[in-house]
Design an enzyme around this catalytic site. Structure first.
Site, mmCIF file in Angstrom:
data_model
loop_
_atom_site.group_PDB
_atom_site.id
_atom_site.type_symbol
_atom_site.label_atom_id
_atom_site.label_comp_id
_atom_site.label_asym_id
_atom_site.label_seq_id
_atom_site.Cartn_x
_atom_site.Cartn_y
_atom_site.Cartn_z
ATOM 1 N N VAL A 113 -4.299 -12.621 -0.648
ATOM 2 C CA VAL A 113 -3.952 -11.409 -1.381
ATOM 3 C C VAL A 113 -3.135 -11.767 -2.638
ATOM 4 C CG1 VAL A 113 -2.596 -9.278 -1.205
ATOM 5 C CG2 VAL A 113 -4.086 -9.959 0.666
ATOM 6 N N SER A 145 1.001 -4.698 -13.630
ATOM 7 C CA SER A 145 0.370 -3.386 -13.829
ATOM 8 C C SER A 145 0.590 -2.841 -15.244
ATOM 9 C CB SER A 145 0.883 -2.377 -12.798
ATOM 10 O OG SER A 145 0.410 -2.718 -11.526
ATOM 11 N N LYS A 167 5.614 1.761 -0.406
ATOM 12 C CA LYS A 167 4.306 2.416 -0.199
ATOM 13 C C LYS A 167 4.339 3.447 0.931
ATOM 14 C CE LYS A 167 1.459 -1.133 -2.282
ATOM 15 N NZ LYS A 167 0.325 -2.035 -2.204
ATOM 16 N N GLY A 222 2.975 -4.478 4.206
ATOM 17 C CA GLY A 222 2.541 -3.260 3.517
ATOM 18 C C GLY A 222 1.058 -3.100 3.238
HETATM 19 P P1 ATR Z 1 6.963 -5.790 4.460
HETATM 20 O O1 ATR Z 1 6.901 -6.592 5.738
HETATM 21 O O2 ATR Z 1 8.332 -5.301 4.121
HETATM 22 O O3 ATR Z 1 5.908 -4.748 4.359
HETATM 23 P P2 ATR Z 1 5.380 -7.461 2.838
HETATM 24 O O4 ATR Z 1 5.738 -8.308 1.660
HETATM 25 O O5 ATR Z 1 4.330 -6.448 2.699
HETATM 26 O O6 ATR Z 1 6.717 -6.829 3.305
HETATM 27 O O7 ATR Z 1 4.987 -8.398 4.068
HETATM 28 C C1 ATR Z 1 5.462 -9.649 4.201
HETATM 29 C C2 ATR Z 1 4.598 -10.367 5.249
HETATM 30 O O8 ATR Z 1 4.766 -11.768 5.085
HETATM 31 C C3 ATR Z 1 5.004 -10.027 6.657
HETATM 32 O O9 ATR Z 1 3.865 -10.065 7.478
HETATM 33 C C4 ATR Z 1 5.979 -11.168 6.977
HETATM 34 O O10 ATR Z 1 6.108 -11.453 8.342
HETATM 35 P P3 ATR Z 1 7.278 -10.730 9.205
HETATM 36 O O11 ATR Z 1 6.742 -9.384 9.559
HETATM 37 O O12 ATR Z 1 7.464 -11.609 10.371
HETATM 38 O O13 ATR Z 1 8.492 -10.661 8.314
HETATM 39 C C5 ATR Z 1 5.259 -12.320 6.300
HETATM 40 N N1 ATR Z 1 6.150 -13.446 5.995
HETATM 41 C C6 ATR Z 1 7.080 -13.519 5.003
HETATM 42 N N2 ATR Z 1 7.696 -14.719 4.998
HETATM 43 C C7 ATR Z 1 7.149 -15.427 6.033
HETATM 44 C C8 ATR Z 1 7.369 -16.747 6.573
HETATM 45 N N3 ATR Z 1 8.283 -17.587 6.035
HETATM 46 N N4 ATR Z 1 6.623 -17.123 7.639
HETATM 47 C C9 ATR Z 1 5.696 -16.291 8.171
HETATM 48 N N5 ATR Z 1 5.438 -15.053 7.704
HETATM 49 C C10 ATR Z 1 6.144 -14.617 6.659
#
Ligand code: ATR
Length: 264
Positions: free
Chosen positions: A208, A16, A65, A128
């Site tokens: 994304v 950003s 957020k 998020g």
């Molecule tokens: P937050 O969950 O804090 O909002 P984010 O970065 O916006 O953070 O979201 C991360 C996403 O990636 C979530 O949907 C997470 O799944 P969980 O809710 O089960 O944590 C997903 N994610 C991250 N690592 C993952 C993995 N190794 N396998 C499957 N999903 C994963």
């Protein structure tokens, strides 16, 4: 000189500042945009500083957020309905929370020339950015939205905001026209398990993530003969809308901007 920031944690990866400072220079605006890493317990103090007009506006990224909402005076309709704020403006001593991720996603789809109306959408992840994507998809009149998340409960929780969505277990692959990867999987080049035998062709694979340019998820979509797109233009257009809100002018989005973000 006006001051703008992006707050988040981690924040090192954020492009950003590069984008906003480029546009500020281009438009001859006397302002600077920096990144600040905050801990959760520092947020309140940060916002009292904004109130004293030391800061003119800021962007908010993961994981704040939602956290920032109690410290704001007003929310736009979109920020209210998604409970997600990525842009804050300062108007008449009030802090206003906006959500420009929604329009960012919409514009990304429009730029692709992709008609979302009446399409079946499959979203991986429930983090998020997902409420903003669902909000945008509903606005664009998607036919059916299915969400799958590793932690099932988090996907189910989205139903309180969006009662028409369907939830499937992690690892299940429903019929879809567009599949959106909104998980952080891919940042480290891990793969997502999908039942590729039922996917077929003529689909859109959308990630994304835009760094790496082509995640394993997008490579898979390409291998299966489908259209692919990463989150770069969504990122650019959410910044575009924030810039317009703060400065009242529209910055340029052209090849130079795409290159600027590529060389990182
Ligand atoms: P937050 O969950 O804090 O909002 P984010 O970065 O916006 O953070 O979201 C991360 C996403 O990636 C979530 O949907 C997470 O799944 P969980 O809710 O089960 O944590 C997903 N994610 C991250 N690592 C993952 C993995 N190794 N396998 C499957 N999903 C994963």
């Amino acid at each position: 000189m006006e001051k703008y920031f992006v707050i988040g944690n981690p924040i090192n990866h954020s492009l950003s500042p590069k984008l906003h400072n480029y546009w500020l220079k281009e438009k001859n605006i006397n302002a600077v945009y920096e990144k600040i890493k905050l801990e959760e317990n520092e947020i309140e103090n940060f916002f009292s500083k904004i109130k004293n007009q030391d800061i003119n506006g800021c962007n908010v990224t993961i994981p704040f957020k939602k956290t920032v909402i109690p410290f704001l005076d007003k929310l736009s309709l979109e920020a209210e309905q998604t409970q997600s704020v990525n842009t804050i403006s300062f108007q008449n001593n009030n802090l206003i929370g906006h959500n420009t991720d929604i329009i960012g996603f919409e514009k990304a789809m429009t730029e692709l020339n992709y008609k979302v109306q009446d399409k079946k959408i499959f979203i991986l992840g429930a983090g998020g950015v997902v409420p903003s994507i669902i909000f945008a998809l509903n606005k664009m009149e998607a036919l059916k939205i299915t969400v799958s998340n590793r932690t099932y409960k988090k996907a189910e929780d989205l139903k309180s905001q969006f009662d028409k969505i369907n939830i499937v277990k992690w690892g299940e692959t429903p019929d879809f026209d567009i599949i959106i990867n909104a998980t952080s999987l891919g940042l480290n080049n891990e793969s997502i398990k999908l039942n590729t035998s039922i996917i077929g062709q003529g689909k859109l694979f959308y990630d994304v993530i835009y760094n790496p340019n082509k995640t394993n998820f997008l490579k898979l979509g390409e291998k299966l003969g489908n259209q692919i797109e990463n989150g770069k233009s969504m990122f650019i257009y959410q910044a575009f809308e924030a810039f317009r809100l703060w400065h009242g002018v529209e910055p340029n989005v052209d090849e130079k901007i795409l290159e600027l973000l590529d060389h990182d």
